[in-house]
Design a protein around this motif. Structure first.
Motif, PDB file in Angstrom:
ATOM      1  N   GLU A   7     -48.499   9.225  -9.352  1.00 24.57           N
ATOM      2  CA  GLU A   7     -48.349   8.867 -10.765  1.00 24.57           C
ATOM      3  C   GLU A   7     -49.051   7.549 -11.104  1.00 24.57           C
ATOM      4  N   ASN A   8     -48.886   6.532 -10.255  1.00 23.35           N
ATOM      5  CA  ASN A   8     -49.479   5.241 -10.577  1.00 23.35           C
ATOM      6  C   ASN A   8     -51.005   5.271 -10.516  1.00 23.35           C
ATOM      7  N   VAL A   9     -51.564   6.024  -9.594  1.00 19.62           N
ATOM      8  CA  VAL A   9     -53.023   6.141  -9.499  1.00 19.62           C
ATOM      9  C   VAL A   9     -53.557   6.962 -10.671  1.00 19.62           C
ATOM     10  N   GLY A  10     -52.863   8.044 -11.024  1.00 15.24           N
ATOM     11  CA  GLY A  10     -53.256   8.842 -12.180  1.00 15.24           C
ATOM     12  C   GLY A  10     -53.243   8.022 -13.457  1.00 15.24           C
ATOM     13  N   TRP A  11     -52.215   7.178 -13.612  1.00 14.11           N
ATOM     14  CA  TRP A  11     -52.131   6.298 -14.779  1.00 14.11           C
ATOM     15  C   TRP A  11     -53.329   5.351 -14.812  1.00 14.11           C
ATOM     16  N   PHE A  12     -53.681   4.781 -13.654  1.00  8.84           N
ATOM     17  CA  PHE A  12     -54.809   3.854 -13.577  1.00  8.84           C
ATOM     18  C   PHE A  12     -56.111   4.568 -13.938  1.00  8.84           C
ATOM     19  N   VAL A  13     -56.293   5.794 -13.449  1.00  7.59           N
ATOM     20  CA  VAL A  13     -57.488   6.583 -13.787  1.00  7.59           C
ATOM     21  C   VAL A  13     -57.550   6.806 -15.297  1.00  7.59           C
ATOM     22  N   GLN A  14     -56.425   7.128 -15.922  1.00  8.01           N
ATOM     23  CA  GLN A  14     -56.405   7.313 -17.383  1.00  8.01           C
ATOM     24  C   GLN A  14     -56.809   6.029 -18.101  1.00  8.01           C
ATOM     25  N   GLN A  15     -56.344   4.885 -17.604  1.00  8.51           N
ATOM     26  CA  GLN A  15     -56.706   3.604 -18.216  1.00  8.51           C
ATOM     27  C   GLN A  15     -58.202   3.336 -18.080  1.00  8.51           C
ATOM     28  N   LEU A  16     -58.759   3.652 -16.918  1.00  6.43           N
ATOM     29  CA  LEU A  16     -60.203   3.488 -16.720  1.00  6.43           C
ATOM     30  C   LEU A  16     -60.980   4.346 -17.707  1.00  6.43           C
ATOM     31  N   GLU A  17     -60.614   5.618 -17.791  1.00  3.34           N
ATOM     32  CA  GLU A  17     -61.336   6.548 -18.665  1.00  3.34           C
ATOM     33  C   GLU A  17     -61.207   6.147 -20.134  1.00  3.34           C
ATOM     34  N   SER A  18     -60.040   5.682 -20.540  1.00  2.00           N
ATOM     35  CA  SER A  18     -59.877   5.267 -21.937  1.00  2.00           C
ATOM     36  C   SER A  18     -60.603   3.956 -22.230  1.00  2.00           C
ATOM     37  N   SER A  19     -60.998   3.249 -21.182  1.00  2.00           N
ATOM     38  CA  SER A  19     -61.759   2.000 -21.340  1.00  2.00           C
ATOM     39  C   SER A  19     -63.259   2.218 -21.196  1.00  2.00           C
ATOM     40  N   GLY A  20     -63.679   3.488 -21.120  1.00  2.00           N
ATOM     41  CA  GLY A  20     -65.105   3.787 -21.072  1.00  2.00           C
ATOM     42  C   GLY A  20     -65.696   3.977 -19.692  1.00  2.00           C
TER      43      GLY A  20
END
Length: 80
Positions: A7-20
């Motif tokens: 869950e925590n890694v998936g959340w981080f990936v989502q943050q990366l993608e939403s940041s471009g």
């Protein structure tokens, strides 16, 4: 391939993608290892899985490989 991220890694990936950041490379390895590489000019960020433990590192254009900045393991990384 990465449907089973913690869950925590998936959340981080989502943050990366939403940041471009865009995933540029991903591969699984032996002994429960793998790497996912993201890029947003001029930065490359890698998520590295080594025996089920996740960490991150980054490098910017013009940096030497030995200057790659390593971040602690995701173990115990809080989402709140």
């Amino acid at each position: 391939m990465w449907d089973d991220l913690p869950e925590n890694v998936g959340w981080f990936v989502q943050q990366l993608e939403s940041s471009g950041f865009v995933e540029t490379h991903g591969e699984g390895g032996t002994m429960d290892s793998g790497v996912i590489t993201f890029r947003r000019e001029p930065v490359e960020l890698r998520l590295v899985k080594d025996r089920a433990q996740w960490s991150a590192d980054l490098i910017a254009d013009g940096w030497r490989e030995r200057d790659r900045l390593n971040f602690p393991l995701f173990h115990g990384f809080a989402l709140d």
